[in-house]
Design an enzyme around this catalytic site. Sequence first.
Site, PDB file in Angstrom:
ATOM      1  N   ASN A  98      61.226   5.731  25.922  1.00 54.43           N
ATOM      2  CA  ASN A  98      61.951   4.608  25.960  1.00 54.43           C
ATOM      3  C   ASN A  98      62.936   4.808  24.652  1.00 54.43           C
ATOM      4  O   ASN A  98      62.672   5.298  23.875  1.00 54.43           O
ATOM      5  CB  ASN A  98      60.849   3.323  25.587  1.00 54.43           C
ATOM      6  CG  ASN A  98      60.233   2.978  26.981  1.00 54.43           C
ATOM      7  OD1 ASN A  98      60.697   3.172  27.847  1.00 54.43           O
ATOM      8  ND2 ASN A  98      58.978   2.480  26.749  1.00 54.43           N
ATOM      9  N   LYS A 180      68.549   0.931  31.110  1.00 56.11           N
ATOM     10  CA  LYS A 180      67.178   1.147  30.925  1.00 56.11           C
ATOM     11  C   LYS A 180      66.852   0.585  29.264  1.00 56.11           C
ATOM     12  O   LYS A 180      65.925  -0.394  29.134  1.00 56.11           O
ATOM     13  CB  LYS A 180      66.585   2.714  30.760  1.00 56.11           C
ATOM     14  CG  LYS A 180      65.147   2.568  30.512  1.00 56.11           C
ATOM     15  CD  LYS A 180      64.122   2.120  31.531  1.00 56.11           C
ATOM     16  CE  LYS A 180      62.649   2.203  30.991  1.00 56.11           C
ATOM     17  NZ  LYS A 180      62.243   3.566  30.992  1.00 56.11           N
ATOM     18  N   ASN A 184      64.508  -2.779  28.544  1.00 57.10           N
ATOM     19  CA  ASN A 184      63.788  -2.737  27.258  1.00 57.10           C
ATOM     20  C   ASN A 184      63.703  -3.953  26.420  1.00 57.10           C
ATOM     21  O   ASN A 184      63.018  -4.363  25.756  1.00 57.10           O
ATOM     22  CB  ASN A 184      63.383  -1.393  26.604  1.00 57.10           C
ATOM     23  CG  ASN A 184      62.766  -0.329  27.615  1.00 57.10           C
ATOM     24  OD1 ASN A 184      61.847  -0.938  28.338  1.00 57.10           O
ATOM     25  ND2 ASN A 184      63.235   0.893  27.579  1.00 57.10           N
ATOM     26  N   GLU A 261      58.210   1.188  19.371  1.00 62.01           N
ATOM     27  CA  GLU A 261      59.296   1.700  19.572  1.00 62.01           C
ATOM     28  C   GLU A 261      60.720   0.803  19.365  1.00 62.01           C
ATOM     29  O   GLU A 261      61.761   1.096  19.904  1.00 62.01           O
ATOM     30  CB  GLU A 261      59.886   2.318  21.086  1.00 62.01           C
ATOM     31  CG  GLU A 261      58.656   3.158  21.187  1.00 62.01           C
ATOM     32  CD  GLU A 261      58.678   4.064  22.672  1.00 62.01           C
ATOM     33  OE1 GLU A 261      58.944   5.013  22.867  1.00 62.01           O
ATOM     34  OE2 GLU A 261      58.173   3.162  23.315  1.00 62.01           O
TER      35      GLU A 261
END
Length: 306
Positions: A98, A180, A184, A261
């Site tokens: 990620n 992506k 996220n 993250e």
Amino acid sequence: MKITVLGCGSIGKLWIAALTLQSHEVQGWLRVPQSFLEVNVDSIKGHAFNQRIFANQKEVLKECELLIVCLKSWQVSDAVNNLLPHLSAQCPILLIHNGMGTIDELPVSEPPTARAILQGVITHGAYQQGQDVIHSAEGITHIGPLNFAARQYSFLAEILHHALPDVAWHNDIHTISWLKLAVNCVINPLTVFYQCRNGDLLRYPEHIQTVCDEVYQVMEREGVIPTSKMHLHGYIIDTIEQTANNYSSMYQDIKYQRHTEIDYITGYLLRRASEQGLVLPENNRLFQFIKQKEGNYDHISTHLPS
């Protein structure tokens, strides 16, 4: 093909199983050295996989033809940099994680000595249940070059596709990575903020819209968004609906007091915004909220991105 998988969580084990079934010579690489790794996956192409796999074999690593990295983004630079002296200069590295920004923490050299580094964006669902990996959802893996040297490795998409379909090659993986990242930036911090599953975020449409609009500003300024703000919002909503029953990785990290993250998700977004002269008040507020949550437990690594 001789392949090492660095990081043997659920996604790493999924790749180990899939590639082993295609008769590739695969080993795992773990932070805590051990000679073997038990890999148990409930379903690969409809079949269970239960095998003992070699792990942490330095002689095998020297002959490796592909290093697949399936780590948390904040773990990547230290782990990869530790392995680089043992890798052939011709061994490409495929990063599957990620967030964005890890490439900036790896040594970069100019052609003809540059090592090929590729990015992977995966939508397969997998999680660990005891000693087993549950392959909960079929998906697609997008891969593409992060540097010039990696452009010659498009053939890897076909090799990986035969192991764990679908795999698609993109000359412009940057745009896929940003899409992506946008997902996220919305799902991960908001599921922590509201303490909910992904699908429950649909109760907060205005908050989703605010975060999404700020992300779009940065993407537009970066020149990576091929569609409209409305399309980006729709893409994020579709993803929330498709993963409605899931708890996000950041929700789980906070729940179990693990390092998140956030520095490579919202943190990366904020760094790019700053470079573009943009201010993102809501994303900044969510970033500080997650950092405060992390600060409430003191046993995690103090590693920060460079």
